[in-house]
Design a protein around this motif. Structure first.
Motif, PDB file in Angstrom:
ATOM      1  N   ARG A  10      -1.107  15.399  -5.263  1.00 54.06           N
ATOM      2  CA  ARG A  10      -0.582  16.297  -4.237  1.00 54.06           C
ATOM      3  C   ARG A  10       0.759  15.850  -3.653  1.00 54.06           C
ATOM      4  NH1 ARG A  10      -3.918  18.230   1.176  1.00 54.06           N
ATOM      5  NH2 ARG A  10      -2.337  19.655   2.007  1.00 54.06           N
ATOM      6  N   TYR A  11       0.901  14.555  -3.379  1.00 55.76           N
ATOM      7  CA  TYR A  11       2.083  14.085  -2.669  1.00 55.76           C
ATOM      8  C   TYR A  11       3.413  14.337  -3.387  1.00 55.76           C
ATOM      9  CZ  TYR A  11      -0.451  11.806   1.135  1.00 55.76           C
ATOM     10  OH  TYR A  11      -1.217  11.549   2.248  1.00 55.76           O
ATOM     11  N   PRO A  12       3.498  14.168  -4.707  1.00 58.07           N
ATOM     12  CA  PRO A  12       4.798  14.403  -5.366  1.00 58.07           C
ATOM     13  C   PRO A  12       5.353  15.801  -5.128  1.00 58.07           C
ATOM     14  CG  PRO A  12       3.373  13.158  -6.820  1.00 58.07           C
ATOM     15  CD  PRO A  12       2.525  13.571  -5.657  1.00 58.07           C
ATOM     16  N   SER A  13       4.529  16.827  -5.286  1.00 58.46           N
ATOM     17  CA  SER A  13       5.025  18.185  -5.053  1.00 58.46           C
ATOM     18  C   SER A  13       5.286  18.430  -3.575  1.00 58.46           C
ATOM     19  CB  SER A  13       4.009  19.205  -5.584  1.00 58.46           C
ATOM     20  OG  SER A  13       2.750  19.036  -4.970  1.00 58.46           O
TER      21      SER A  13
ATOM     22  N   VAL B 142       0.846  -1.186   0.000  1.00 57.18           N
ATOM     23  CA  VAL B 142       0.000   0.000   0.000  1.00 57.18           C
ATOM     24  C   VAL B 142       0.887   1.244   0.000  1.00 57.18           C
ATOM     25  CG1 VAL B 142      -0.168   0.089   2.531  1.00 57.18           C
ATOM     26  CG2 VAL B 142      -1.969   1.119   1.108  1.00 57.18           C
ATOM     27  N   SER B 143       0.521   2.245  -0.770  1.00 57.25           N
ATOM     28  CA  SER B 143       1.344   3.444  -0.921  1.00 57.25           C
ATOM     29  C   SER B 143       0.522   4.686  -0.623  1.00 57.25           C
ATOM     30  CB  SER B 143       1.901   3.531  -2.349  1.00 57.25           C
ATOM     31  OG  SER B 143       2.430   4.813  -2.618  1.00 57.25           O
ATOM     32  N   ARG B 144       1.132   5.650   0.014  1.00 55.01           N
ATOM     33  CA  ARG B 144       0.441   6.913   0.286  1.00 55.01           C
ATOM     34  C   ARG B 144       0.093   7.645  -1.001  1.00 55.01           C
ATOM     35  NH1 ARG B 144       1.028   9.010   5.910  1.00 55.01           N
ATOM     36  NH2 ARG B 144       1.410   7.080   7.037  1.00 55.01           N
ATOM     37  N   TYR B 145       0.872   7.417  -2.032  1.00 53.85           N
ATOM     38  CA  TYR B 145       0.602   8.080  -3.302  1.00 53.85           C
ATOM     39  C   TYR B 145      -0.698   7.586  -3.930  1.00 53.85           C
ATOM     40  CZ  TYR B 145       5.335  10.010  -3.173  1.00 53.85           C
ATOM     41  OH  TYR B 145       6.472  10.694  -2.821  1.00 53.85           O
ATOM     42  N   GLU B 146      -1.132   6.381  -3.537  1.00 51.94           N
ATOM     43  CA  GLU B 146      -2.409   5.885  -4.047  1.00 51.94           C
ATOM     44  C   GLU B 146      -3.561   6.755  -3.553  1.00 51.94           C
ATOM     45  OE1 GLU B 146      -2.894   1.447  -3.982  1.00 51.94           O
ATOM     46  OE2 GLU B 146      -1.008   1.568  -2.868  1.00 51.94           O
TER      47      GLU B 146
ATOM     48  N   GLN C 283      -4.402  13.974  14.025  1.00 54.05           N
ATOM     49  CA  GLN C 283      -4.031  14.258  12.641  1.00 54.05           C
ATOM     50  C   GLN C 283      -4.588  13.167  11.733  1.00 54.05           C
ATOM     51  OE1 GLN C 283       0.271  14.585  13.151  1.00 54.05           O
ATOM     52  NE2 GLN C 283       0.113  16.745  12.683  1.00 54.05           N
ATOM     53  N   PRO C 284      -5.883  13.163  11.500  1.00 57.25           N
ATOM     54  CA  PRO C 284      -6.509  12.088  10.743  1.00 57.25           C
ATOM     55  C   PRO C 284      -6.279  12.163   9.251  1.00 57.25           C
ATOM     56  CG  PRO C 284      -8.126  13.748  11.297  1.00 57.25           C
ATOM     57  CD  PRO C 284      -6.848  14.159  11.973  1.00 57.25           C
ATOM     58  N   SER C 285      -5.791  13.271   8.754  1.00 57.75           N
ATOM     59  CA  SER C 285      -5.607  13.422   7.314  1.00 57.75           C
ATOM     60  C   SER C 285      -4.336  12.745   6.841  1.00 57.75           C
ATOM     61  CB  SER C 285      -5.555  14.905   6.950  1.00 57.75           C
ATOM     62  OG  SER C 285      -5.145  15.074   5.618  1.00 57.75           O
ATOM     63  N   GLU C 286      -4.417  12.045   5.691  1.00 59.07           N
ATOM     64  CA  GLU C 286      -3.231  11.403   5.122  1.00 59.07           C
ATOM     65  C   GLU C 286      -2.152  12.436   4.846  1.00 59.07           C
ATOM     66  OE1 GLU C 286      -2.460   8.360   4.646  1.00 59.07           O
ATOM     67  OE2 GLU C 286      -4.314   7.274   4.906  1.00 59.07           O
ATOM     68  N   SER C 287      -2.541  13.577   4.288  1.00 60.96           N
ATOM     69  CA  SER C 287      -1.547  14.583   3.929  1.00 60.96           C
ATOM     70  C   SER C 287      -0.889  15.180   5.154  1.00 60.96           C
ATOM     71  CB  SER C 287      -2.197  15.678   3.083  1.00 60.96           C
ATOM     72  OG  SER C 287      -3.249  16.305   3.797  1.00 60.96           O
ATOM     73  N   ASP C 288      -1.629  15.270   6.265  1.00 55.47           N
ATOM     74  CA  ASP C 288      -1.060  15.820   7.485  1.00 55.47           C
ATOM     75  C   ASP C 288       0.031  14.919   8.042  1.00 55.47           C
ATOM     76  OD1 ASP C 288      -2.720  17.972   7.365  1.00 55.47           O
ATOM     77  OD2 ASP C 288      -4.206  17.157   8.747  1.00 55.47           O
ATOM     78  N   SER C 289      -0.067  13.622   7.796  1.00 54.70           N
ATOM     79  CA  SER C 289       0.887  12.681   8.378  1.00 54.70           C
ATOM     80  C   SER C 289       2.117  12.480   7.504  1.00 54.70           C
ATOM     81  CB  SER C 289       0.209  11.323   8.606  1.00 54.70           C
ATOM     82  OG  SER C 289      -0.157  10.746   7.375  1.00 54.70           O
ATOM     83  N   PHE C 290       2.178  13.165   6.387  1.00 54.04           N
ATOM     84  CA  PHE C 290       3.293  13.020   5.454  1.00 54.04           C
ATOM     85  C   PHE C 290       4.436  13.931   5.906  1.00 54.04           C
ATOM     86  CE2 PHE C 290       5.324  13.394   1.241  1.00 54.04           C
ATOM     87  CZ  PHE C 290       5.293  12.079   0.842  1.00 54.04           C
TER      88      PHE C 290
END
Length: 325
Positions: A20-23, A11-15, A87-94
Motif C-alpha cells: 500500500r505505501y508505495p502507491s 525500522v521502516s513503515r514499508y515493512e 490515529q492509531p493506524s500506520e497508514s493514517d499517520s503516513f
C-alpha cells in the motif's frame, strides 16, 4: 523522487505494508506538490494567512521586507508524522505537510526546497513507525549518494540503501538495491577522488589509480555476486520471476575491466549519463511483481528498533492493571 523503503537495519513503515505505501507515497507527493506550487503562483507560500497577507503587502513596494522574506529558512516540524492516539493506524499517520517560510524566486528553487524537505521526511519514514523508532546515524542526512538515488530517480523506484539481511540468522550488509517496475538493480558505488581509474580483474583485489597514487581495494563484484545469489534464492523460493541486474557505478571516475563477466554492467563517467537518462525517463507505474519482490526481500531484513515512549507507557499501565486483577 524514488522511495526509501529500507535504510540499514532501521525500522521502516514499508515493512508494515509494502503493497500500500508505495502507491500512497506517489499520490501524496503529487498532491502536496500541486498544493505548494499553486500557493507559490498565488504568492502565498507561507505558514499562515498572516504571513501571506504580509507578503502581498511587501511586493507592492516594501522592498526591505521583501529582502527579509527572501532569506532561506526552512523549519522542519519536530513531529511531522501524525502519531496521536486518535490515529492509531500506520497508514493514517503516513502524512507530509511541507513548510515554507519564504518565497523562492523561481519554480526550480521551489522544487528543490520541496525535494529537500521530502528527503528529510523520507529518512523519518525509513526509521520509524507509529509504535517503534530506530536511532539514525546523522551521516545519512548528509549522505550524497543516498540523496542522489532518492531525488534523481522516478517515484516508482523503490530503494533499499545498505540493507542488512538475515540469512540463517547471520546479518549480511548489502550495498544498494533499486527495485524498478521491471527489474532489480544491485548496485555498488565507487566514490573515490574525481578522475580516479579503477583497474578491474577477476582477482580478489582491484587497483585504484588517482594521480600519482595507487592503492588496492576489494573486488566489488564479489559482494554483488553474493547479493545476486541471496536474492535469486529468495525469489526462487517464492516462485517469483523478477529480473536481477548487477552494476558497478563510478559517477566521477573510470572503470577499466576488459574481461568483465557476463551480466555485470560497468558504468563510469563516460557511460553512466546514458544509463541514468534511460532510468530517469522510465514512465512505467508500480507493478505487482515489483511489490512482491520488495516484500520478499523486506521480510528477511534485520530491524533494530525500540518502542516509542508513549506506547511503552501504555503497555506498562496495561500490565499493571492485569497484574492487579
Amino acid at each position: 523522487m524514488a522511495q526509501l523503503i529500507k535504510l540499514q537495519d532501521y525500522v521502516s513503515r514499508y515493512e508494515k505494508d509494502s503493497i500500500r505505501y508505495p502507491s500512497q507515497f506517489v499520490r501524496l507527493k503529487k498532491q502536496q506538490w500541486s498544493k505548494i506550487k499553486q500557493q507559490w503562483e498565488e504568492g502565498s507560500v507561507f505558514l499562515n494567512d498572516e504571513d501571506a497577507k504580509q507578503f502581498r503587502n511587501d511586493i507592492q513596494g516594501k522592498e526591505g521586507l521583501v529582502k527579509r522574506f527572501r532569506k532561506i529558512w526552512v523549519k522542519e516540524e519536530e513531529h511531522p508524522l501524525s502519531e496521536s492516539a486518535e490515529q492509531p493506524s500506520e497508514s493514517d499517520s503516513f502524512t507530509f505537510e511541507p513548510k515554507v517560510y519564504y518565497r523562492p524566486d523561481t519554480i526550480e528553487d521551489l522544487k528543490h526546497l520541496y525535494m529537500d524537505q521530502l528527503y528529510t521526511i523520507q529518512l523519518k519514514w525509513a526509521s520509524s513507525t507509529l509504535t517503534e523508532k530506530s536511532y539514525v546515524d546523522g551521516k545519512y542526512a548528509r549522505e550524497e549518494p543516498l540523496r542522489f538515488f532518492l531525488q534523481r530517480f522516478p517515484d516508482t523506484y523503490l530503494v533499499m540503501y545498505e540493507p542488512v539481511m538475515l540469512i540463517k540468522k547471520a546479518p549480511i550488509e548489502l550495498d544498494v538495491l533499486v527495485f524498478t517496475p521491471t527489474e532489480l538493480w544491485c548496485i555498488t558505488l565507487l566514490e573515490n577522488a574525481d578522475q580516479s581509474a579503477y583497474l578491474g580483474s577477476m582477482d580478489r583485489f582491484w587497483t585504484i589509480k588517482s594521480g600519482e597514487q595507487e592503492k588496492r581495494m576489494l573486488n566489488p563484484s564479489i559482494s554483488l555476486d553474493r547479493t545476486e545469489t541471496i536474492i535469486k534464492g529468495l525469489f526462487n523460493q517464492q516462485d517469483l520471476d523478477f529480473p536481477i541486474k548487477k552494476a558497478i557505478i563510478s559517477r566521477n571516475g573510470y572503470i577499466d575491466f576488459k574481461d568483465a563477466p557476463y551480466g555485470l554492467t560497468l558504468l563510469d563517467k563516460k557511460s553512466f549519463p546514458a544509463w541514468f537518462s534511460q532510468q530517469r525517463s522510465m514512465r512505467a507505474p508500480l507493478k505487482s511483481a515489483q511489490l512482491r519482490a520488495v516484500k520478499t526481500v523486506l521480510d528477511l531484513t534485520q530491524t533494530t528498533s525500540v518502542r516509542r515512549m508513549m506506547w511503552s507507557e501504555d503497555d506498562q499501565e496495561t500490565d499493571r492493571l492485569e497484574n492487579s486483577e
